[in-house]
Design a protein around this motif. Structure first.
Motif, PDB file in Angstrom:
ATOM      1  N   UNK A 152       0.817  -1.213   0.000  1.00 55.20           N
ATOM      2  CA  UNK A 152       0.000   0.000   0.000  1.00 55.20           C
ATOM      3  C   UNK A 152       0.853   1.265   0.000  1.00 55.20           C
ATOM      4  N   UNK A 153       2.177   1.095  -0.005  1.00 56.96           N
ATOM      5  CA  UNK A 153       3.092   2.242   0.065  1.00 56.96           C
ATOM      6  C   UNK A 153       4.096   2.130  -1.078  1.00 56.96           C
ATOM      7  N   UNK A 154       4.230   3.219  -1.850  1.00 55.85           N
ATOM      8  CA  UNK A 154       5.168   3.264  -2.958  1.00 55.85           C
ATOM      9  C   UNK A 154       6.179   4.382  -2.692  1.00 55.85           C
ATOM     10  N   UNK A 155       7.376   4.224  -3.240  1.00 54.08           N
ATOM     11  CA  UNK A 155       8.476   5.078  -2.815  1.00 54.08           C
ATOM     12  C   UNK A 155       9.181   5.755  -3.984  1.00 54.08           C
ATOM     13  N   UNK A 156       9.622   6.999  -3.711  1.00 48.32           N
ATOM     14  CA  UNK A 156      10.572   7.700  -4.574  1.00 48.32           C
ATOM     15  C   UNK A 156      11.849   7.883  -3.754  1.00 48.32           C
ATOM     16  N   UNK A 157      12.945   7.350  -4.257  1.00 52.57           N
ATOM     17  CA  UNK A 157      14.246   7.522  -3.616  1.00 52.57           C
ATOM     18  C   UNK A 157      15.035   8.500  -4.479  1.00 52.57           C
ATOM     19  N   UNK A 158      15.147   9.750  -4.024  1.00 48.57           N
ATOM     20  CA  UNK A 158      15.822  10.784  -4.816  1.00 48.57           C
ATOM     21  C   UNK A 158      17.197  11.048  -4.241  1.00 48.57           C
ATOM     22  N   UNK A 159      18.158  11.235  -5.121  1.00 50.02           N
ATOM     23  CA  UNK A 159      19.510  11.492  -4.648  1.00 50.02           C
ATOM     24  C   UNK A 159      20.305  12.340  -5.617  1.00 50.02           C
ATOM     25  N   UNK A 160      21.304  13.056  -5.075  1.00 46.44           N
ATOM     26  CA  UNK A 160      22.093  13.967  -5.906  1.00 46.44           C
ATOM     27  C   UNK A 160      23.553  13.542  -6.041  1.00 46.44           C
ATOM     28  N   UNK A 161      24.008  12.627  -5.202  1.00 47.53           N
ATOM     29  CA  UNK A 161      25.400  12.167  -5.313  1.00 47.53           C
ATOM     30  C   UNK A 161      25.406  10.931  -6.210  1.00 47.53           C
ATOM     31  N   UNK A 162      25.663  11.171  -7.478  1.00 44.71           N
ATOM     32  CA  UNK A 162      25.441  10.174  -8.534  1.00 44.71           C
ATOM     33  C   UNK A 162      26.131   8.862  -8.232  1.00 44.71           C
ATOM     34  N   UNK A 163      27.401   8.915  -7.841  1.00 43.81           N
ATOM     35  CA  UNK A 163      28.150   7.672  -7.645  1.00 43.81           C
ATOM     36  C   UNK A 163      27.594   6.844  -6.496  1.00 43.81           C
ATOM     37  N   UNK A 164      27.122   7.505  -5.445  1.00 42.19           N
ATOM     38  CA  UNK A 164      26.553   6.776  -4.303  1.00 42.19           C
ATOM     39  C   UNK A 164      25.191   6.176  -4.648  1.00 42.19           C
ATOM     40  N   UNK A 165      24.344   6.967  -5.310  1.00 37.75           N
ATOM     41  CA  UNK A 165      22.988   6.499  -5.599  1.00 37.75           C
ATOM     42  C   UNK A 165      23.008   5.356  -6.605  1.00 37.75           C
ATOM     43  N   UNK A 166      23.811   5.492  -7.656  1.00 38.16           N
ATOM     44  CA  UNK A 166      23.865   4.415  -8.653  1.00 38.16           C
ATOM     45  C   UNK A 166      24.419   3.134  -8.048  1.00 38.16           C
ATOM     46  N   UNK A 167      25.391   3.275  -7.158  1.00 35.47           N
ATOM     47  CA  UNK A 167      25.928   2.087  -6.475  1.00 35.47           C
ATOM     48  C   UNK A 167      24.850   1.416  -5.634  1.00 35.47           C
ATOM     49  N   UNK A 168      24.039   2.210  -4.947  1.00 40.90           N
ATOM     50  CA  UNK A 168      22.992   1.652  -4.086  1.00 40.90           C
ATOM     51  C   UNK A 168      21.964   0.852  -4.881  1.00 40.90           C
ATOM     52  N   UNK A 169      21.600   1.362  -6.067  1.00 42.36           N
ATOM     53  CA  UNK A 169      20.472   0.768  -6.801  1.00 42.36           C
ATOM     54  C   UNK A 169      20.882  -0.088  -8.000  1.00 42.36           C
ATOM     55  N   UNK A 170      22.146   0.003  -8.398  1.00 42.83           N
ATOM     56  CA  UNK A 170      22.571  -0.751  -9.581  1.00 42.83           C
ATOM     57  C   UNK A 170      23.646  -1.792  -9.298  1.00 42.83           C
TER      58      UNK A 170
END
Length: 382
Positions: free
Chosen positions: A183-201
């Protein structure tokens, strides 16, 4: 509306420039039960895009929406505190029934609950120290949203901040909650490209392959230049398209700094008048002066060798081979090991970014400030 170039608060649709495809993707992903990872440089407009999507009828009429900026947090307890506060504030404005359920569901904290004697609405006073076991409180918040009478959308802005918390396995803890929520959907927004891509990819991380990915790029000139010229014209002012292009190039398409410049330039242009390059120069000088106190504070807190590297990278704009003998000699730096240590620390502070072995200062205005410190006669608009 006194100024069509809005820099604070919600932006009405007619004053929101482009982002049509991005808006469609955000709403389509969330309305089909997916989660989204939104990546963009800071001040490129990701928070405005999220709030713009929240205001669209597809979201506003069918979901409870929550926006939590966690950049200022430094622990799981602070994360949980910020999350709980924002959920309470949003429900207070939207649903008495859900607000009561939320307040009653938080059993693990020592918050001060009560009722307003006039409206009889629940009141809630939460201090950071009231959260003793944040992992339990977090469970209660998620449980409340999962049982809500409408689906929920939760946006965590600057989500990469959780990787800097002292607690271990925060990603795994959050993922263990999120993967079981329907019942809950999420947007994970981030500005530090190298950290965010590592987290999700990265296949080694808990959030791997758990979201759709949307990278936010600068609004194209074909959209942005006519947008600016149109609103100057509507309000009986004139600006030349080639001067708008100069600002676009100067700020490399950075949405906030362009919007800020035209917001101030609009104020400085009288009805029936023209916004000239001289007007724009004075406007940018004013913006730099306004930001200078904060930038001086930043520089006062970092060692000399880190400052020297910042000045060198600012001069280069995009710096390659910063540990080479040529770069070190050109900018009178100490040694490659000193440059490496300084770069590592500046990246941790988000004052420097590295992509594909190219180093640059992510805050365009800060780079301009450093360039002007080294050359006080520098004029940014030719």
């Amino acid at each position: 509306m006194n100024n069509p170039f809005i820099i604070t608060g919600s932006i009405p649709e007619e004053y929101f420039c482009d982002r049509r495809e991005e808006t469609k993707k955000v709403i389509r992903t969330l309305s089909n039960g997916g989660n989204l990872c939104l990546i963009s440089p800071r001040r490129m407009g990701k928070s405005k895009l999220i709030r713009f999507c929240y205001d669209k009828p597809e979201c506003a009429d069918n979901y409870y929406t929550f926006y939590i900026d966690i950049l200022h947090t430094s622990s799981l307890r602070e994360f949980t505190y910020a999350f709980g506060q924002k959920v309470f504030e949003a429900l207070h404005a939207k649903s008495r029934k859900m607000l009561t359920a939320f307040v009653q569901g938080l059993k693990s904290i020592n918050a001060k609950f009560g009722f307003d004697p006039i409206s009889n609405a629940p009141t809630f006073s939460l201090e950071l120290g009231d959260i003793i076991r944040p992992e339990f409180t977090l469970t209660e918040i998620f449980d409340c949203l999962e049982k809500a009478d409408k689906p929920c959308i939760v946006a965590f802005d600057e989500f990469q901040q959780i990787t800097k918390y002292p607690e271990k396995n925060i990603e795994a803890l959050l993922r263990s909650h999120i993967q079981h929520l329907s019942n809950v959907h999420f947007i994970f927004a981030g500005s530090e490209h190298h950290l965010v891509t590592e987290m999700f990819l990265s296949s080694a991380r808990p959030f791997y392959n758990s979201t759709s990915i949307l990278e936010l790029h600068p609004i194209v000139t074909e959209e942005y230049i006519p947008f600016v010229c149109h609103w100057f014209d509507v309000y009986e002012r004139n600006i030349d398209a080639k001067d708008v292009l100069e600002i676009y190039r100067l700020f490399e398409g950075n949405t906030y700094y362009m919007q800020k410049t035209f917001h101030e330039a609009f104020i400085n242009t009288p009805v029936g008048g023209a916004c000239t390059l001289d007007t724009l120069r004075r406007t940018i000088d004013g913006i730099l002066e306004e930001a200078s106190d904060g930038y001086r504070q930043i520089l006062s807190r970092i060692p000399e060798r880190q400052k020297e590297l910042l000045y060198a990278v600012a001069t280069e704009v995009k710096a390659e081979k910063i540990m080479s003998a040529g770069f070190i000699r050109k900018y009178s730096l100490v040694s490659s090991s000193a440059v490496q240590a300084a770069a590592r620390k500046l990246i941790e502070l988000d004052l420097l970014t590295e992509e594909d072995n190219v180093y640059f200062i992510p805050d365009v205005l800060f780079r301009m400030y450093l360039q002007r410190l080294k050359n006080t006669n520098l004029i940014f608009i030719i």
